[in-house]
Structure formats: structure tokens, C-alpha cells
Design a protein around this motif. Structure first.
Motif, PDB file in Angstrom:
ATOM      1  N   SER A  26       0.820  -1.217   0.000  1.00  0.00           N
ATOM      2  CA  SER A  26       0.000   0.000   0.000  1.00  0.00           C
ATOM      3  C   SER A  26       0.850   1.263   0.000  1.00  0.00           C
ATOM      4  CB  SER A  26      -0.889  -0.005   1.240  1.00  0.00           C
ATOM      5  OG  SER A  26      -0.064  -0.162   2.382  1.00  0.00           O
ATOM      6  N   TYR A  27       2.162   1.112   0.207  1.00  0.00           N
ATOM      7  CA  TYR A  27       2.969   2.335   0.334  1.00  0.00           C
ATOM      8  C   TYR A  27       3.278   2.979  -1.006  1.00  0.00           C
ATOM      9  CZ  TYR A  27       7.266  -0.172  -0.956  1.00  0.00           C
ATOM     10  OH  TYR A  27       8.211  -0.882  -1.622  1.00  0.00           O
ATOM     11  N   ILE A  28       2.976   2.249  -2.099  1.00  0.00           N
ATOM     12  CA  ILE A  28       3.107   2.854  -3.418  1.00  0.00           C
ATOM     13  C   ILE A  28       1.691   2.906  -4.004  1.00  0.00           C
ATOM     14  CG2 ILE A  28       4.109   2.660  -5.730  1.00  0.00           C
ATOM     15  CD1 ILE A  28       6.388   1.000  -4.468  1.00  0.00           C
ATOM     16  N   ILE A  62       8.510  -4.472 -12.242  1.00  0.00           N
ATOM     17  CA  ILE A  62       9.461  -5.498 -11.817  1.00  0.00           C
ATOM     18  C   ILE A  62       9.852  -5.376 -10.341  1.00  0.00           C
ATOM     19  CG2 ILE A  62      11.482  -4.181 -12.586  1.00  0.00           C
ATOM     20  CD1 ILE A  62      12.708  -6.850 -13.570  1.00  0.00           C
ATOM     21  N   GLN A  63       9.844  -4.134  -9.832  1.00  0.00           N
ATOM     22  CA  GLN A  63      10.198  -3.858  -8.429  1.00  0.00           C
ATOM     23  C   GLN A  63      11.524  -4.522  -8.038  1.00  0.00           C
ATOM     24  OE1 GLN A  63       8.863  -1.447  -6.998  1.00  0.00           O
ATOM     25  NE2 GLN A  63       7.055  -1.147  -8.251  1.00  0.00           N
ATOM     26  N   SER A  64      11.535  -5.203  -6.906  1.00  0.00           N
ATOM     27  CA  SER A  64      12.813  -5.707  -6.395  1.00  0.00           C
ATOM     28  C   SER A  64      13.427  -6.821  -7.225  1.00  0.00           C
ATOM     29  CB  SER A  64      12.641  -6.204  -4.967  1.00  0.00           C
ATOM     30  OG  SER A  64      12.671  -5.106  -4.099  1.00  0.00           O
ATOM     31  N   ILE A  65      12.640  -7.375  -8.163  1.00  0.00           N
ATOM     32  CA  ILE A  65      13.246  -8.422  -9.014  1.00  0.00           C
ATOM     33  C   ILE A  65      14.292  -7.788  -9.934  1.00  0.00           C
ATOM     34  CG2 ILE A  65      12.742 -10.260 -10.696  1.00  0.00           C
ATOM     35  CD1 ILE A  65      10.016 -10.573  -9.384  1.00  0.00           C
ATOM     36  N   GLY A 258       9.446  -9.512  -5.412  1.00  0.00           N
ATOM     37  CA  GLY A 258       9.239  -8.071  -5.508  1.00  0.00           C
ATOM     38  C   GLY A 258       7.909  -7.691  -4.903  1.00  0.00           C
ATOM     39  N   VAL A 259       7.814  -6.430  -4.541  1.00  0.00           N
ATOM     40  CA  VAL A 259       6.655  -5.970  -3.784  1.00  0.00           C
ATOM     41  C   VAL A 259       5.378  -5.885  -4.636  1.00  0.00           C
ATOM     42  CG1 VAL A 259       6.976  -3.474  -4.097  1.00  0.00           C
ATOM     43  CG2 VAL A 259       6.147  -4.354  -1.888  1.00  0.00           C
ATOM     44  N   SER A 260       5.534  -5.945  -5.962  1.00  0.00           N
ATOM     45  CA  SER A 260       4.328  -5.951  -6.793  1.00  0.00           C
ATOM     46  C   SER A 260       3.721  -7.350  -6.861  1.00  0.00           C
ATOM     47  CB  SER A 260       4.653  -5.449  -8.207  1.00  0.00           C
ATOM     48  OG  SER A 260       5.730  -6.184  -8.733  1.00  0.00           O
TER      49      SER A 260
HETATM   50  N1  GLN Z   1      10.461  -0.114  -5.367  1.00  0.00           N
HETATM   51  C1  GLN Z   1      10.306  -0.870  -4.179  1.00  0.00           C
HETATM   52  C2  GLN Z   1      11.032  -0.198  -3.014  1.00  0.00           C
HETATM   53  O1  GLN Z   1      12.160   0.128  -3.120  1.00  0.00           O
HETATM   54  C3  GLN Z   1      10.824  -2.240  -4.373  1.00  0.00           C
HETATM   55  C4  GLN Z   1      10.770  -3.046  -3.108  1.00  0.00           C
HETATM   56  C5  GLN Z   1      10.408  -4.448  -3.323  1.00  0.00           C
HETATM   57  O2  GLN Z   1      10.011  -4.853  -4.396  1.00  0.00           O
HETATM   58  N2  GLN Z   1      10.519  -5.244  -2.269  1.00  0.00           N
HETATM   59  O3  GLN Z   1      10.453  -0.004  -1.958  1.00  0.00           O
END
Ligand code: GLN
Length: 605
Positions: A26-28, A62-65, A258-260
């Protein structure tokens, strides 16, 4: 026909899909409003086949991946040492966005959490954040096998709430880890997290790692073997944040989440797998993703630590000259030497993969065996590790230091010493193309070492030829005038296959090859006749028809007892003819005996 693999993956997705526990990040803002129910699974093999299930084509950021891939680019740009001076590789046991550095080294604990990933982003080569980003984007695209794009809205939305990442970057600057402007680096990092992919892309990115850094479809070598190994190690210990321990024991594959809601996992040498489902558990890993991976791993045996069959010995068979003989015909005296010393010369046929354990089994077999001459036949060997090349080349050197000798049957040159080895030692390894050539090599060495007493003539006098040697002087006086002296040069056909019996050919000097027609117009080499041997008489065993072709291998000098002369001899001087027939029969039996022995060995090995 439907593939059972496809059905199996669909069944897994079906089993996992009712679980709607967990929460989307929820933070994004962009992620908070994403559809929580999408669910995609994709599995890509190292030869480029992709199985996809459900929403495998639904886009996600992709986020953290992105972290392992940016880290890989930093490794490729700067090398392992330079990167290691900035980022550790210890699992942190902390949340991904912890604002902390290692208390002992003052560096980010690993590249899979934000502090390490932001540092890695800054280590990518490039004139500024834009270029560093563009190079990262192009690099991810090579892993995916297609050009990737950025979701600008996702980037903007995360930038609006990136206080933690900014805090981390400022901390890194303060600690002297980050050398570029922290805010620019965070922008670059958030942009890399906003690259759009789908589950199939992610599976192929993972498969490229599984395939040792080479994209399974494009053939592009994206990352070096050494960097793949390092990266997969870090993914194994650090890829799943503070759930890394559970993940390794339950799933057992290097992975990154990843967070997505995406997770990729790599089974080295086999497959890359990706799952996408946005609801996350308390560690920030996709709930259905973790569940699906646990099921796939246990049902499909994908766990890295799964101990399969024990390392088998790489030695498939070990035969000596009592069981193997070359196609080269030998005199009675030579045969006697080869028989007496048959145990001194051995051919070990190897198979399977020659990794450390396989090479060790070969080394041990040779060390414990007292054969003086050793041939390793590696034609059935599959993978050959560098360590195996080094060990077997070393084995060869030691054999020679021991007064022993060795050769290889290695038509593909698979065991050629790795670069950097002493070239003279390498040159000394005799490499042969066929088993027959190797056995002939062994025989020659045995004769050299143990047949000193044999004067091996390169030329036989007519009277000394084994076929007529037994004749008394009177009989010889009858036969001698019947013999016709003939010469052939290298390559000339002496006897054509299909021709009528043309008489008995005694080799005085030079070599003749007896060959049979094989498939595709090829000729199969049956035997080599040298001084003191004879050929042509075998036609008598096949209705007077010559079934083989005989070709001169070099300058060939013959004495021929023509068919009509032999016939006349039969009629006029039966005693003399019988003596010649006896010699021919003895010769033929010797050959048959060897052929029988050989086929028995072939059947049993
Ligand atoms: N963009 C996200 C962040 O830096 C990636 C984190 C994640 O995917 N765990 O908070």
C-alpha cells in the motif's frame, strides 16, 4: 496432445488460487490500486520452451526483481572485487527496506535489500543517472529477450512516497558508500523498479540464469559463468528477505521476490520459473507465489539440495589387449608378445559427466591399476568440467613420469587442456579418433617395450614370407617361378570389391588396407596388412567373389600367386599345393579367432 507439464502447472495454479490472504503493498499508490486477483505462472526451460498459465501476460512493475539484474550489471561493469568493496553478501534477516548497514563493515549487508540495491544502481557505469538507468534497462531486456519499457506513472507514484529510500541513500552517502548524488540515485533506482514486465519475461530472465547466463532463445551471452554463480549464491541466501531460511528449506532455489507480487526462481541447468500474484505476506513475498513454489518444488523435485542418484563412476568398462585387438594384422611372433603382455595395456571407456567426482573415479581407477599403457576413451562423455580436464591432463603427466604412457580417444578434443597449461605437456598427449587407432597405438607400444627381440621387418624376402617359409627347397623351386612381382602406389586400388578371386597376394613391403563398403558410400576399415601378411584368399570363402576392397596405403610391393597358377598347382603338384593351403588355413584361423574374441567382448561391454 496436451502436455502433462502444462496440465500440472494449471493444477497448481488452481490449488493456490482460492487463497486470498495477504495484502497488496500500500505504500506505493500504483500498487495499492492494482487488481489483487491476477495470477500468472510461467516456466521456461533452458532450451527456450515456455509454459504459461493464467495471467502470465499481465503486466507488472518489476520492483525488487530488478535487484539481482542491476547487481549483475555492476559486477559485469566493475568486477567482483570492486563491487565487493561496496556491498556485502551476508543475509540480513531484516526487512527489505531496513535503514541499516552492517555494524562490522559499514557496508550494505547484501545487494538484495534496498540499501545494497541502491548502492549497486550507483555502481553501474554511465555518465549520469539517466545513462546508468538506460544501460540497466537494456541489460534487463537482454535477459528477457525483448525491449522493455518503464511505467512512468508507477515511477512518479513511488517517487511521491520514497522517503525511506531517500533516507537509505542519505545514510549511504554519509557512510561514504555512495559516491553519486543520493537523490539522483534514488530516482534511478525507483525508475528501474518501475520497468514493466510480465510473468513470461520473468521466467525467461530466470531461465537465462539457469542457462548459465545465455538467453535460451536469443543465444545472447548476457552474463559470465562466474558472475552467474556468484549471483545465484547471493539469491539463494538473500533473495527472499527475512524469509530466506524458510524459502531455502521449503523451496530450495535461488530466487528473488518483488513488492508488486512477482517471484522468480532458478534451478541451475534446468528451468527458470516465475509467479505473479499481488497479495503479500508479512515478509513482503507473494502469498500464492510462495505457496505455488513450495508445491512445484516438492512435486517436481526442483529443490537444489535434492540428492539424486549418487555420483556414478565415470568408468564404463576397462578392457585390455586380451579382449581388444586392432585391425592391424600381426605376425605369429607379434601375436605371441601381445598375448603375453595383454594385461599391460588397457582401454578405459568413460561415460556420463566428468565433473570432479567423475574425474576422481577415473584417476583412482588408473592409479590403482598397474597397466603400463592407458587409453581413455571419452567419446561417450557428456559434460566436462575444467577441473576434470586439469586432473586428467595431470594424470597423463604422472603416467609418463612413472615410465608409463597414455592416450585419448577424443575426436572432439573435449579433454584438451584448459588454457594456461604448459603447452609442451599438452602437446605430448596422443589424441586418436577411433577406438581401433587407440588399440593399434597400444599394441605398437607393447611391441616396442616388450618385443625388442622381434626384428619387425619392413620388408620380407620372398623365401621368408610365412606363407612359403615352410616349403622345402624342392617345393619352393616349383612355386617361385609362379609368383608375379607387382607394385602399387599409395591410394591405388589393388583388388576391387565384387571382382573374382584373383589369387593369393603376399605383402613384401608397404601396407595395404582391407575395407568393406559401409553406409553412405563410406568404407569401413577391416584390417591392415603389412610385410609378411597376405590377402585376397578370403575370396575363396565367399564363392570366389572378392567381398572387400584392398587399397595400397603406401608404396606396396607384392608377390602374387595368381588364381590359375594355384589351380594348376592343385592339379599337378597336390603336395606343394597342400602345404600352401595349410599355411593359408592357419592364417585364416588366427584371424577368425581374433574376430570371435572381439565380438564376444563387444557384446558384453
Ligand atoms: N520499489 C520498491 C522499493 O524500493 C521495491 C521493493 C520491493 O520490491 N521489495 O520499496
Amino acid at each position: 496432445m496436451r502436455s502433462p507439464v502444462q496440465d500440472y502447472l494449471e493444477a497448481i495454479a488452481e490449488q493456490c488460487s482460492p487463497d486470498t490472504s495477504g495484502h497488496v503493498a500500500s505504500y506505493i499508490q500504483e500498487l495499492a490500486t492494482a487488481d489483487p486477483d491476477v495470477f500468472g505462472v510461467a516456466l521456461a526451460t533452458v532450451d527456450g520452451h515456455v509454459y504459461e498459465v493464467g495471467d502470465a501476460r499481465a503486466p507488472l512493475t518489476i520492483q525488487s526483481i530488478s535487484k539481482p539484474f542491476t547487481y549483475a550489471l555492476a559486477l559485469a561493469d566493475r568486477g567482483m572485487d570492486a563491487v565487493g568493496r561496496k556491498i556485502d553478501v551476508e543475509p540480513s534477516g531484516e526487512a527489505f527496506n531496513e535503514i541499516s548497514l552492517s555494524a562490522t563493515t559499514g557496508r550494505p549487508r547484501n545487494p538484495m535489500i534496498n540499501a545494497g540495491a541502491i548502492t549497486a544502481a550507483a555502481l553501474v557505469e554511465g555518465a549520469g543517472p539517466r545513462e546508468r538507468f538506460e544501460r540497466s534497462l537494456a541489460f534487463y531486456g537482454r535477459f528477457a529477450g525483448r525491449t522493455l519499457e518503464v511505467d512512468d506513472a508507477a515511477h512518479a507514484s513511488e517517487m511521491a512516497s520514497s522517503h525511506r529510500n531517500l533516507a537509505i541513500a542519505h545514510m549511504l552517502t554519509e557512510a561514504g558508500v555512495l559516491e553519486h548524488d543520493p537523490e539522483e540515485v534514488v530516482d534511478q533506482y525507483v525508475r528501474q523498479c518501475s520497468v514493466l514486465v510480465d510473468t513470461v519475461d520473468l521466467a525467461l530472465m530466470a531461465a537465462t540464469l539457469a542457462n548459465n547466463g545465455v538467453h535460451p532463445r536469443t543465444g545472447d551471452r548476457v552474463l559470465s559463468t562466474a558472475h552467474v554463480e556468484h549471483l545465484l549464491s547471493v539469491m539463494t541466501t538473500c533473495g527472499m528477505y527475512d524469509a530466506a531460511g524458510d524459502w531455502v528449506s521449503a523451496v530450495g532455489m535461488p530466487a528473488k521476490s518483488g513488492v508488486s507480487g512477482g517471484i522468480i526462481a532458478v534451478l541451475p541447468g534446468q528451468v527458470g520459473v516465475a509467479v505473479f500474484s499481488p497479495r503479500l505476506d508479512e515478509h513482503g513475498n507473494s502469498v500464492r507465489g510462495v505457496d505455488a513454489f513450495e508445491k512445484m518444488s516438492s512435486d517436481m523435485g526442483l529443490h537444489l539440495m535434492h540428492v539424486g542418484r549418487g555420483a556414478r563412476s565415470a568408468v564404463r568398462s576397462s578392457l585390455d589387449l586380451a579382449q581388444l585387438r586392432s585391425r592391424r594384422r600381426r605376425s605369429v611372433e607379434e601375436e605371441a608378445v601381445l598375448d603375453e603382455h595383454s594385461g599391460r595395456a588397457r582401454v578405459h571407456e568413460l561415460h556420463g559427466d566428468l565433473l570432479f567426482a567423475g574425474a576422481e573415479s577415473v584417476v583412482r581407477t588408473v592409479v590403482e591399476d598397474d597397466a603400463e599403457l592407458v587409453v581413455l576413451d571419452v567419446r561417450r562423455v557428456e559434460e566436462v568440467a575444467d577441473v576434470a580436464r586439469i586432473m586428467l591432463n595431470e594424470l597423463h603427466d604422472r603416467l609418463r613420469l612413472d615410465g608409463r604412457d597414455g592416450a585419448l580417444v577424443d575426436p572432439g578434443g573435449r579433454l584438451a587442456a584448459p588454457d594456461g597449461r604448459d603447452a609442451t605437456a599438452q602437446d605430448a598427449v596422443v589424441v586418436l579418433d577411433t577406438r581401433d587407432a587407440a588399440v593399434e597405438w597400444l599394441e605398437e607400444r607393447v611391441l616396442e617395450r616388450h618385443g625388442e627381440h622381434l626384428v619387425r621387418p619392413s620388408r620380407t624376402d620372398a623365401r621368408d614370407h610365412p606363407l612359403v617359409r615352410g616349403l622345402g627347397d624342392e617345393a619352393w623351386a616349383v612355386v617361385e617361378p609362379l609368383l608375379e612381382r607387382r607394385h602399387h602406389t599409395a591410394g591405388e586400388v589393388v583388388l576391387e570389391a565384387g571382382s573374382r578371386f584373383a589369387g593369393v597376394h603376399l605383402v613384401v613391403s608397404g601396407r595395404a588396407a582391407v575395407r568393406a563398403p559401409g553406409p553412405d558410400d563410406a568404407w569401413w576399415h577391416l584390417l591392415t596388412s603389412t610385410a609378411g601378411m597376405s590377402f585376397g584368399e578370403l575370396a575363396l570363402g565367399s564363392d570366389g567373389r572378392q567381398e572387400t576392397q584392398v587399397v595400397a596405403l603406401d608404396d606396396l610391393e607384392l608377390l602374387v600367386l595368381p588364381a590359375d597358377a594355384l589351380e594348376r598347382l592343385d592339379a599337378d603338384r597336390p603336395q606343394v599345393a597342400a602345404a600352401i593351403w595349410r599355411a593359408l588355413v592357419r592364417d585364416a584361423y588366427q584371424m577368425t579367432d581374433r574376430a570371435l574374441r572381439e565380438s564376444a567382448v563387444r557384446e558384453h561391454s
